[in-house]
Design a protein around this motif. Sequence first.
Motif, mmCIF file in Angstrom:
data_model
loop_
_atom_site.group_PDB
_atom_site.id
_atom_site.type_symbol
_atom_site.label_atom_id
_atom_site.label_comp_id
_atom_site.label_asym_id
_atom_site.label_seq_id
_atom_site.Cartn_x
_atom_site.Cartn_y
_atom_site.Cartn_z
ATOM 1 N N PRO A 1 -4.397 9.242 25.615
ATOM 2 C CA PRO A 1 -3.313 8.303 25.278
ATOM 3 C C PRO A 1 -2.248 8.968 24.407
ATOM 4 O O PRO A 1 -2.541 9.877 23.637
ATOM 5 C CB PRO A 1 -4.022 7.188 24.511
ATOM 6 C CG PRO A 1 -5.448 7.291 24.905
ATOM 7 C CD PRO A 1 -5.702 8.735 25.217
ATOM 8 N N SER B 1 1.870 8.068 19.927
ATOM 9 C CA SER B 1 2.513 6.866 19.390
ATOM 10 C C SER B 1 1.637 5.633 19.593
ATOM 11 O O SER B 1 1.559 4.776 18.717
ATOM 12 C CB SER B 1 3.879 6.661 20.037
ATOM 13 O OG SER B 1 3.744 6.521 21.439
ATOM 14 N N GLU B 2 0.954 5.547 20.734
ATOM 15 C CA GLU B 2 0.062 4.413 20.977
ATOM 16 C C GLU B 2 -1.118 4.422 20.014
ATOM 17 O O GLU B 2 -1.509 3.386 19.482
ATOM 18 C CB GLU B 2 -0.459 4.448 22.416
ATOM 19 C CG GLU B 2 0.596 4.243 23.469
ATOM 20 C CD GLU B 2 0.051 4.462 24.866
ATOM 21 O OE1 GLU B 2 -1.183 4.479 25.046
ATOM 22 O OE2 GLU B 2 0.873 4.624 25.793
ATOM 23 N N VAL B 3 -1.677 5.592 19.803
ATOM 24 C CA VAL B 3 -2.822 5.718 18.897
ATOM 25 C C VAL B 3 -2.395 5.405 17.464
ATOM 26 O O VAL B 3 -3.088 4.695 16.733
ATOM 27 C CB VAL B 3 -3.427 7.136 18.984
ATOM 28 C CG1 VAL B 3 -4.530 7.326 17.961
ATOM 29 C CG2 VAL B 3 -3.948 7.397 20.382
ATOM 30 N N TYR B 4 -1.218 5.898 17.071
ATOM 31 C CA TYR B 4 -0.737 5.668 15.713
ATOM 32 C C TYR B 4 -0.424 4.198 15.480
ATOM 33 O O TYR B 4 -0.786 3.633 14.451
ATOM 34 C CB TYR B 4 0.502 6.532 15.452
ATOM 35 C CG TYR B 4 1.005 6.412 14.041
ATOM 36 C CD1 TYR B 4 0.323 7.031 12.998
ATOM 37 C CD2 TYR B 4 2.142 5.680 13.749
ATOM 38 C CE1 TYR B 4 0.773 6.924 11.701
ATOM 39 C CE2 TYR B 4 2.601 5.577 12.449
ATOM 40 C CZ TYR B 4 1.916 6.195 11.434
ATOM 41 O OH TYR B 4 2.359 6.084 10.149
ATOM 42 N N GLU B 5 0.241 3.555 16.449
ATOM 43 C CA GLU B 5 0.581 2.137 16.309
ATOM 44 C C GLU B 5 -0.659 1.255 16.281
ATOM 45 O O GLU B 5 -0.674 0.212 15.640
ATOM 46 C CB GLU B 5 1.505 1.700 17.448
ATOM 47 C CG GLU B 5 2.911 2.235 17.318
ATOM 48 C CD GLU B 5 3.772 1.910 18.526
ATOM 49 O OE1 GLU B 5 3.310 1.199 19.437
ATOM 50 O OE2 GLU B 5 4.918 2.380 18.550
ATOM 51 N N ALA B 6 -1.699 1.684 16.971
ATOM 52 C CA ALA B 6 -2.939 0.911 17.009
ATOM 53 C C ALA B 6 -3.801 1.164 15.773
ATOM 54 O O ALA B 6 -4.894 0.634 15.666
ATOM 55 C CB ALA B 6 -3.729 1.242 18.266
ATOM 56 N N GLY B 7 -3.293 1.978 14.844
ATOM 57 C CA GLY B 7 -4.058 2.264 13.634
ATOM 58 C C GLY B 7 -5.157 3.269 13.868
ATOM 59 O O GLY B 7 -6.172 3.250 13.190
ATOM 60 N N GLY B 8 -4.950 4.169 14.811
ATOM 61 C CA GLY B 8 -5.969 5.139 15.161
ATOM 62 C C GLY B 8 -6.148 6.272 14.179
ATOM 63 O O GLY B 8 -7.077 7.047 14.297
ATOM 64 N N PRO C 1 -8.827 9.762 20.579
ATOM 65 C CA PRO C 1 -9.395 8.935 21.635
ATOM 66 C C PRO C 1 -9.872 9.779 22.804
ATOM 67 O O PRO C 1 -9.351 10.861 23.064
ATOM 68 C CB PRO C 1 -8.233 8.032 22.043
ATOM 69 C CG PRO C 1 -7.012 8.712 21.566
ATOM 70 C CD PRO C 1 -7.409 9.540 20.385
#
Length: 127
Positions: free
Chosen positions: A43, A46-53, A73
Motif C-alpha cells: 500500500p 500516504s494510505e498507511v500514514y493516514e490510517a495511523g500505521g 503492511p
Amino acid sequence: MFEKLELTRMAQALAAQSGARMAVIAENVANADTPGYKAKDVPAFSEVYEAGGLDMRATRPGHLVGHAAANLPAPDLVRGHESPNGNSVSLEAEMVKSVEARQSHEMALAIYRATSDVVRASLGRPR
C-alpha cells in the motif's frame, strides 16, 4: 539523536516502505512468466500514514517496542488482467511502480540529508 525528530522518523519509514515496495516489485518481475502467479504491491505510504500505521511516539525507553519500518503492511494482491496461464504481472505497470518507489526513496533520503544538515548547522559543525 535523529530518531527523536518526527520528520526523520517519517523519512526513515518512507525509505523503508520504498525499499519494501521495490522488493515486492522485483519479486513480481522475477515471476512474470510463472503460471498462476498473482502480482502484489505494498500500500502507498500516504494510505498507511493516514490510517495511523506509524508507531506511536514513545515517552521513555522501553515504553513502546518496535519501529515503523518493522510494522510495514504486508503486500496485497493487485487486481488486473490475467494472461491465459493465470499470471497477472504486467511488466509495464511494474516499471512505473519501480520509478515511483525510487522517487519516494530518493525523497526520503533528501529529507533525511536536509535535516542532518540543519542539525549540523545548528551545532556549528560544517558538512
